[in-house]
Design a protein around this motif. Structure first.
Motif, PDB file in Angstrom:
ATOM      1  N   GLU A 242      17.082  19.211 -57.294  1.00  0.00           N
ATOM      2  CA  GLU A 242      17.095  17.885 -57.606  1.00  0.00           C
ATOM      3  C   GLU A 242      16.443  17.655 -58.788  1.00  0.00           C
ATOM      4  O   GLU A 242      16.702  16.919 -59.791  1.00  0.00           O
ATOM      5  CB  GLU A 242      16.511  16.976 -56.267  1.00  0.00           C
ATOM      6  N   GLN A 246      18.139  16.236 -62.188  1.00  0.00           N
ATOM      7  CA  GLN A 246      17.621  15.248 -63.261  1.00  0.00           C
ATOM      8  C   GLN A 246      17.352  15.691 -64.638  1.00  0.00           C
ATOM      9  O   GLN A 246      17.552  14.622 -65.644  1.00  0.00           O
ATOM     10  CB  GLN A 246      15.932  14.770 -62.593  1.00  0.00           C
ATOM     11  N   HIS A 264      24.076  20.531 -54.440  1.00  0.00           N
ATOM     12  CA  HIS A 264      23.132  19.533 -53.863  1.00  0.00           C
ATOM     13  C   HIS A 264      23.859  18.784 -52.619  1.00  0.00           C
ATOM     14  O   HIS A 264      23.183  18.535 -51.544  1.00  0.00           O
ATOM     15  CB  HIS A 264      22.737  18.557 -54.672  1.00  0.00           C
TER      16      HIS A 264
END
Length: 894
Positions: A242, A246, A264
């Motif tokens: 994650e 980002q 993911h």
């Protein structure tokens, strides 16, 4: 007693005897009491039969028998007596037998009515005392012997009929007693054996049940341990992933961002599955605890509806939520309630088609909170409804199923509802939809969880969650909200455009998982031109349409699985040689054999190595390309060989014609001189007609005229033969078609005299361009073949062989037809008649080159030959040739 089998002879029979011992001891004691009672009560019989004298005489014997019976009874109560119960049982019977025998001896002998007492002893003792077969035979022998001895010592037998009567009944009673004892003991042993087998089976079942319980407990512990162990590394994978996602939003290429999104999504999917398994284990072991809190139902239902709204929107499904107005705050476990609702909502969205409806409602009914999820999906058959809440149960377990899953969602819903004291009910109608209703009791009292504890689920899917919420709990909750289903866009069948523009080999990838399809395409597109298929049916269709160089297919797909795809591709000639590689999650030997038997070229087990896939695909494609090159070269060689054969046949024919021409030239030269002499002689003879008498001139003139016509005909044939044998190559020379046909017909003048009919219908001034000599050769070949064929047919009366030749103009083409009423050409050889060296004639009657040469000559003149035939009726060769006008135009254009 029947012999036991070798296995049962020792242990089982001994157990049976031990089992029977206690029963026999009790029966012997009962018989002792009855013997005492009825032996003493028999004095009444003595009184009736023999009056006072009989009582006085027999009473001591009766008392003695009773005393012996009492002593035996007392002995049977001891441990020694129980061990010696068989001997004591015989001792109990002996006083009765001896006592009654003495009474028979004392009163009447053979005439005594007391013999009936011996019958009662044998019958009653056999029924009550449960003797063995040996004991029963011994008692019967002693009883009959006692009677005989009593009769013998009493004195002479006066009434032999009564003696025989008594002895007969004693013997019959003894036989019945012995047979009954054997039958009774056999039944008892069979019952004991069945009870013994039943006890063994019960023990085995109990042991198996205990093992199953232990295995089930071990399985639950294993699931709990493995799921717990998987959670930690999976969480450590998701967290940095994650962070990468980002940070990569603006710095990484789109392809890398797509790969990270795929990783993911599948990580969250795996985490949700692990959480579901852990919950099942907790619920099964009874370790799941209910933590009640006050939940605002309106906010709860609305939040969950918002959370799954994006999924419903993606699938073009109308989602509606409703809450009863009188439902405010309720006391419930919000985490478990959310798990129930999410499972039901995702299930409804999965099985509802686009433009369908899903209604999500919360109702208050008689002290229960009823949460209802109603959809307009495909529905569930009535025979499957009782099973839908079973663990790991699925309606479709085949490898062709359309909807994937583990079969634990509804089982988890049921157990979570029951853990809160509720239940779940399903109602469905195929084709109209399904309604799932979860009933939770409306609790009274204080919550079991404090209000300041972190509330993970009260607000459903509130995006503004408290920042201090535990990250792990938030991660698990996001996994629950992650839809384990394929988006509508990903299920659309891809349409290929621009296929074949690249020089790369074509690879068809068939997989119903969009993530897998996208991943394989992204990794293999640099080497292959990719074609995509989302199910087995589309894979078969695209393979037949685009003929890829190789196919990479998943094993389990909707419509048709990988095995069925392989079978259908191997059945079609155009796709039979395309190599197929199957991807399967099963790595057992049976699956490998099934793949190879279905026609797969290779298979790979998941998880697979991308490098291995690349190497295997490359090797199979290289082999496929080499094979295609070999096929092309083989075809070229076959065509070259065919051309060589045709050229050889043409050379042979030309050589034959050249030899015939040289021979004919010499013959024509030698024939022309005598013909000139004949013509000169006929001229002289015709001038001498005037010297003949008037009455003979007419006949003489006719004779001379006939001779002159014959000579002229010979001259014409010689002229035609000279023209036919002349070697020319004048394909642009115009000639009259009717004259050429007439020339050919003259070659067969002898045939027409044999009764074969001919019809010639050719339009006047019909010209074509080409070599007239080659046309004569073609016509002679067709006419000769027709004559040979008609010679094999038996014509009915009134019908004869006939050849019809017709020609006419059609636009810029000339149509020439040669038709005969012969036996026709069978359909199975019609496509082979123009092949070199193909013939239906016997050996020595033809080489099979005639029609092949004719076909080549007509093709060289820009025409074509069509064959029409009706077996048993006719055969017609239609030659379509360019007319002189079209030939001129073509040459002008050139």
């Amino acid at each position: 007693m029947p012999d036991a089998s070798p296995v049962l002879a020792g242990g089982l029979k001994g157990n049976f005897q031990a089992y029977e011992q206690d029963i026999r001891v009790r029966n012997y004691q009962l018989c002792g009491i009855l013997a005492v009672v009825f032996m003493l009560a028999g004095s009444s019989l003595d009184w009736v039969v023999f009056q006072e004298e009989g009582v006085k005489r027999f009473f001591p014997a009766r008392v003695l028998s009773a005393v012996v019976s009492v002593l035996v009874w007392l002995a049977l109560t001891t441990a020694w007596g129980k061990r010696m119960h068989r001997l004591l049982g015989l001792l109990m019977a002996m006083p009765l037998i001896v006592g009654i025998a003495w009474m028979i001896y004392a009163k009447g002998g053979a005439d005594s009515p007391y013999y009936a007492g011996l019958n009662l002893v044998m019958l009653g003792a056999a029924i009550l005392m449960r003797w063995t077969l040996q004991d029963s035979i011994l008692v019967v022998v002693l009883t009959v012997t006692s009677y005989l001895l009593a009769c013998y010592f009493h004195g002479p037998i006066v009434n032999r009929s009564i003696f025989f009567n008594n002895l007969y009944f004693l013997f019959v009673t003894g036989v019945f007693t012995t047979a009954g004892t054997w039958f009774y003991n056999t039944i008892r042993f069979s019952e004991f054996k069945l009870r013994h087998d039943l006890d063994l089976n019960r023990a085995e079942l109990e042991a198996s049940n205990q093992k199953l319980r232990e295995l089930d407990e071990a399985k639950s512990r294993f699931f709990a341990n493995i799921s717990h162990e998987l959670r930690t590394p999976l969480t450590l994978l998701i967290a940095p992933l994650e962070s990468l996602i980002q940070s990569a939003e603006s710095t990484r290429p789109q392809e890398e961002r797509d790969l990270m999104a795929t990783m993911h999504g599948n990580s969250m999917r795996l985490l949700k599955l692990i959480n579901d398994l852990l919950d099942l284990v907790r619920l099964e072991s009874g370790r799941a605890q209910v933590h009640t809190k006050r939940v605002n139902v309106n906010d709860f239902i609305g939040g969950l509806a918002n959370a799954v709204g994006s999924v419903a929107k993606d699938k073009r499904i109308h989602l509606h939520s409703h809450v009863d107005e009188d439902l405010g705050n309720v006391l419930a476990d919000p985490e478990k309630l959310e798990r129930i609702c999410l499972n039901l909502l995702f299930n409804a969205l999965k099985f509802t088609a686009a433009n369908g409806h899903v209604n999500f409602s919360a109702l208050k009914t008689d002290g229960w909170l009823a949460i209802e999820v109603r959809d307009s999906g495909m529905g569930i058959p009535a025979d499957q409804l009782p099973h839908i809440f079973n663990r790991f149960w699925q309606a479709d377990t085949s490898s062709q199923r359309k909807f994937q899953g583990m079969g634990i969602g509804l089982a988890l819903v049921k157990e979570l509802a029951e853990a809160q004291g509720g239940n779940v009910v399903a109602a469905s109608e195929v084709g109209k939809g399904t309604t799932m209703t979860v009933n939770i009791p409306l609790l009274q009292g204080e919550p079991t969880a404090t209000e300041d504890e972190p509330d993970e689920t009260t607000d459903g899917a509130d995006a503004d969650a408290p920042k201090n919420k535990d990250w792990i709990a938030e991660l698990y909750r996001r996994a629950e909200l992650f839809p384990a289903m394929t988006s509508l866009q990903a299920t659309l069948r891809p349409v290929e455009t621009g296929v074949g523009r690249s020089r790369k080999p074509k690879l068809l990838i068939a997989d119903d998982e969009p993530d897998m399809l996208r991943f394989l395409k992204s990794q293999l597109s640099s080497t292959f031109e990719i074609l995509e298929a989302v199910d087995g049916q589309q894979a078969v269709e695209k393979a037949a349409q685009f003929l890829p160089d190789i196919i990479l297919s998943d094993m389990m797909m909707p419509e048709k699985d990988g095995l069925q795809v392989c079978r259908e591709l191997r059945e079609r000639s155009i796709t039979r040689s395309i190599p197929v590689v199957l991807l399967t999650a099963r790595a057992d030997e049976k699956t490998k054999l099934e793949c190879l038997a279905a026609g797969a070229s290779d298979f790979l087990a998941k998880p697979f190595s991308l490098t291995e896939i690349m190497v295997r695909l490359k090797n199979l494609v290289d082999s496929r390309l080499f094979q295609k090159e070999l096929v092309v070269q083989k075809q070229q060689l076959e065509n070259a060989l065919e051309q060589i054969k045709e050229t050889e046949s043409m050379l042979v024919q030309n050589e034959k014609l050249a030899s015939l021409g040289r021979l004919s030239a010499g013959l024509i030269h030698e024939i022309n001189n005598p013909l000139n002499y004949a013509r000169q002689g006929l001229g002289i003879i015709s001038r001498s007609t005037k010297s003949l008498p008037e009455e003979e001139r007419a006949d003489f003139a006719d004779t001379v005229k006939d001779v002159e016509e014959g000579v002229n005909r010979v001259i014409q044939i010689i002229s035609d033969l000279r023209g036919f044998t002349r070697t020319t190559n004048q394909l642009n020379h115009a000639f009259d078609l009717k004259n050429v046909v007439n020339t050919c017909m003259r070659f067969f003048a002898h045939v027409w005299k044999d009764g074969i009919q001919r019809e010639v219908e050719i339009s006047e001034e019909l010209e074509i361009r080409g070599d007239s000599n080659q046309f004569v050769q073609v016509l002679i070949n067709f006419i000769q073949n027709a004559l040979d064929a008609m010679a094999t047919k038996q014509y009915p009366e009134g019908e004869s062989a006939c050849i019809k030749i017709s020609a006419f103009a059609r636009g810029n083409r000339t149509i020439l037809s040669i038709k005969d009423n012969g036996p026709g050409i069978p359909q199975e050889i019609r496509d082979k008649i123009f092949d070199p060296f193909f013939t239906t004639k016997d050996v020595g009657q033809g080489m099979g080159l005639g029609l092949s040469i004719c076909n080549r000559i007509i093709a060289d003149h820009g025409g074509r030959i069509e064959v029409r035939s009706q077996p048993g009726q006719f055969t017609e060769f239609i030659l379509e040739l360019p007319s002189t006008d079209s030939t001129n135009n073509n040459h002008a254009d050139t």
